[in-house]
Enzyme design. Structure first.
Site, PDB file in Angstrom:
ATOM      1  CG  ASP A   1      26.387 100.931  52.075  1.00 13.42           C
ATOM      2  OD1 ASP A   1      27.338 101.623  51.647  1.00 13.42           O
ATOM      3  OD2 ASP A   1      25.903  99.945  51.477  1.00 13.42           O
TER       4      ASP A   1
ATOM      5  CG  ASP B   1      25.147 103.950  45.539  1.00 12.51           C
ATOM      6  OD1 ASP B   1      25.829 102.918  45.566  1.00 12.51           O
ATOM      7  OD2 ASP B   1      25.572 105.054  45.125  1.00 12.51           O
TER       8      ASP B   1
HETATM    9  N1  LIG Z   1      28.102 104.771  44.060  1.00  2.00           N
HETATM   10  C1  LIG Z   1      29.031 103.942  44.569  1.00  2.00           C
HETATM   11  N2  LIG Z   1      28.657 102.889  45.331  1.00  2.00           N
HETATM   12  C2  LIG Z   1      29.645 102.045  45.800  1.00  2.00           C
HETATM   13  C3  LIG Z   1      29.257 100.882  46.524  1.00  2.00           C
HETATM   14  C4  LIG Z   1      27.799 100.555  46.805  1.00  2.00           C
HETATM   15  C5  LIG Z   1      27.475 100.893  48.251  1.00  2.00           C
HETATM   16  N3  LIG Z   1      26.249 100.180  48.698  1.00  2.00           N
HETATM   17  C6  LIG Z   1      25.047 100.603  48.020  1.00  2.00           C
HETATM   18  C7  LIG Z   1      23.871  99.736  48.376  1.00  2.00           C
HETATM   19  C8  LIG Z   1      22.619 100.353  47.772  1.00  2.00           C
HETATM   20  C9  LIG Z   1      21.403  99.517  48.078  1.00  2.00           C
HETATM   21  C10 LIG Z   1      21.578  98.092  47.616  1.00  2.00           C
HETATM   22  C11 LIG Z   1      22.832  97.463  48.160  1.00  2.00           C
HETATM   23  C12 LIG Z   1      24.073  98.302  47.907  1.00  2.00           C
HETATM   24  C13 LIG Z   1      30.255 100.026  46.965  1.00  2.00           C
HETATM   25  N4  LIG Z   1      30.182  98.831  47.609  1.00  2.00           N
HETATM   26  C14 LIG Z   1      31.465  98.425  47.748  1.00  2.00           C
HETATM   27  N5  LIG Z   1      31.843  97.257  48.275  1.00  2.00           N
HETATM   28  C15 LIG Z   1      30.866  96.250  48.663  1.00  2.00           C
HETATM   29  C16 LIG Z   1      31.704  95.053  49.096  1.00  2.00           C
HETATM   30  C17 LIG Z   1      30.841  93.931  49.481  1.00  2.00           C
HETATM   31  C18 LIG Z   1      30.577  93.747  50.827  1.00  2.00           C
HETATM   32  C19 LIG Z   1      29.784  92.697  51.211  1.00  2.00           C
HETATM   33  C20 LIG Z   1      29.233  91.823  50.266  1.00  2.00           C
HETATM   34  C21 LIG Z   1      29.487  92.034  48.899  1.00  2.00           C
HETATM   35  C22 LIG Z   1      30.297  93.084  48.499  1.00  2.00           C
HETATM   36  N6  LIG Z   1      32.358  99.305  47.250  1.00  2.00           N
HETATM   37  C23 LIG Z   1      31.615 100.314  46.748  1.00  2.00           C
HETATM   38  C24 LIG Z   1      32.005 101.466  46.060  1.00  2.00           C
HETATM   39  C25 LIG Z   1      31.015 102.320  45.567  1.00  2.00           C
HETATM   40  C26 LIG Z   1      31.359 103.483  44.777  1.00  2.00           C
HETATM   41  O1  LIG Z   1      32.546 103.774  44.510  1.00  2.00           O
HETATM   42  N7  LIG Z   1      30.343 104.236  44.295  1.00  2.00           N
END
Ligand SMILES: Nc1nc2c(CCNCC3CCCCC3)c3[nH]c(NCCc4ccccc4)nc3cc2c(=O)[nH]1
Length: 371
Positions: free
Chosen positions: A265, A91
């Site tokens: 993911d 990301d």
């Molecule tokens: N650029 C970017 N990344 C987003 C991410 C991070 C995706 N995971 C990256 C990953 C990289 C490596 C380390 C971990 C993350 C998101 N995650 C969520 N919801 C999570 C909702 C959630 C689900 C389960 C527990 C907590 C939160 N919405 C997202 C929207 C975006 C977005 O618009 N732009």
């Protein structure tokens, strides 16, 4: 051999196929385990591979702070560093900055923030994010974007979506031509259909290798998330992969694959495993709950995963209550195995034209589980 996405079969809006890259093939629909600090927590890389994962996520935000991109490059890059020779998607770091770091500022040039590791100040522009992802050795790099939490007002969503489009163009210039690697754009636009369509059209004009749908799973109801996917899907090129960021629960995966999503993911299966929660064919089980204290059954005797088959719920309950490291290891292993089995089941069902039946059977099994 470069980055080639082919679709083998479709079932309604659902597709199954594969992305072929120099480091390996990604079977779609794909669930990508999260490897935050260059490790899929509590798992060996070989284990992650053996349960069917073709690609894992690396975390630009964490790795740029520690060990640092230039040091990672000197050490041979992230694949060598973590002993994962298969594809890695990173990301861009913007989402993590806005959700993890203290004292941050976002303007036209990029994001400025203070490290949650040592308090040092960092500035990340679209160009620097792509440079960092390149230094890490990432195979699929994400544009820097601004993700707005929901609910939000129209003006905020529109401003962030237009900024993300300008950053997409800057990232595309910075990425240049890297055969065998890919840069994905990220569709924004919150819960406003017209803004979602405008974002998808503008990104499609950039002719990128793949398209992520961002700005979802940020607090909105599942119905709103699904409505946005349905709104955007017709405006994304059918011959390019679609990646829904941060999603999700097993039910989210069934619903989103049916609407044309190819890649996912989520920290859910790994984080839940560390907190004593098991995802199984019978639904989600909280092993901390006393009702498991004398339950001699395994999580799922039909599973090929040793964590699901060779240990009793009573033992897992004991490990979780005792805060034993093995408890985190076994439940993480079980959860990732369940997620990969679910994706493999959907790939097979789409190839056989029976995704609806597969989803119905899967949900019925969750419901049958004792309360
Ligand atoms: N650029 C970017 N990344 C987003 C991410 C991070 C995706 N995971 C990256 C990953 C990289 C490596 C380390 C971990 C993350 C998101 N995650 C969520 N919801 C999570 C909702 C959630 C689900 C389960 C527990 C907590 C939160 N919405 C997202 C929207 C975006 C977005 O618009 N732009």
């Amino acid at each position: 051999m470069h980055f080639v996405f082919h679709i083998d079969a479709t079932d309604g809006a659902a597709r199954t196929g594969a992305i072929t890259m120099p480091r390996g093939t990604i079977r779609t629909p794909a669930f990508m385990p999260v490897g935050t600090a260059a490790t899929v927590k509590a798992m060996y890389p070989g284990q992650v591979r053996d349960l069917g994962a073709d690609v894992v996520l690396g975390n630009t935000y964490h790795l740029m702070l520690r060990p640092g991109p230039e040091r990672m490059a000197r050490l041979g890059g992230l694949h060598h560093f973590m002993n994962w020779p298969h594809p890695i998607l990173t990301d861009s770091g913007g989402f993590q900055v806005m959700s993890l770091s203290a004292l941050r500022k976002l303007d036209e040039q990029g994001v400025t923030f203070r490290s949650h590791v040592d308090g040092s100040t960092h500035h990340m522009s679209p160009e620097r994010s792509i440079e960092i992802q390149g230094l890490l050795g990432s195979d699929i790099q994400m544009q820097l974007d601004e993700c707005v939490r929901l609910p939000a007002d129209h003006a905020t969503i529109e401003r962030a979506m237009h900024l993300s489009l300008r950053w997409a163009e800057r990232c595309r210039v910075a990425f240049g031509e890297q055969p065998g690697k890919a840069m994905f754009g990220i569709v924004q636009g919150g819960d406003v259909p017209a803004l979602r369509v405008e974002s998808a059209r503008a990104l499609t004009d950039l002719d990128l290798k793949g398209y992520a749908i961002g700005g979802l799973a940020v607090g909105e109801p599942q119905a709103v998330m699904l409505a946005m996917i349905e709104t955007v899907e017709p405006y994304l090129p059918a011959n390019k992969p679609r990646y829904l960021m941060g999603v999700g629960t097993p039910d989210d995966l069934l619903c989103s694959v049916a609407r044309g999503i190819d890649m996912f993911d989520c920290v859910m299966p790994t984080r839940a495993g560390r907190h004593g929660l098991a995802y199984t064919r019978h639904g989600r089980i909280n092993l901390r709950n006393a009702r498991h204290a004398e339950d001699t059954r395994p999580l799922d005797e039909a599973s090929a995963c040793p964590a699901a088959r060779d240990y009793s719920r009573a033992y897992l309950h004991h490990l979780v209550r005792s805060d034993e490291i093995l408890g985190m290891m076994l439940l993480t292993w079980n959860n990732l195995s369940y997620y990969q089995d679910l994706m493999a089941g959907m790939r097979r069902a789409i190839a056989e034209g029976r995704l609806a039946a597969f989803s119905e059977e899967t949900r019925a099994a969750w419901a049958r589980a004792e309360a």
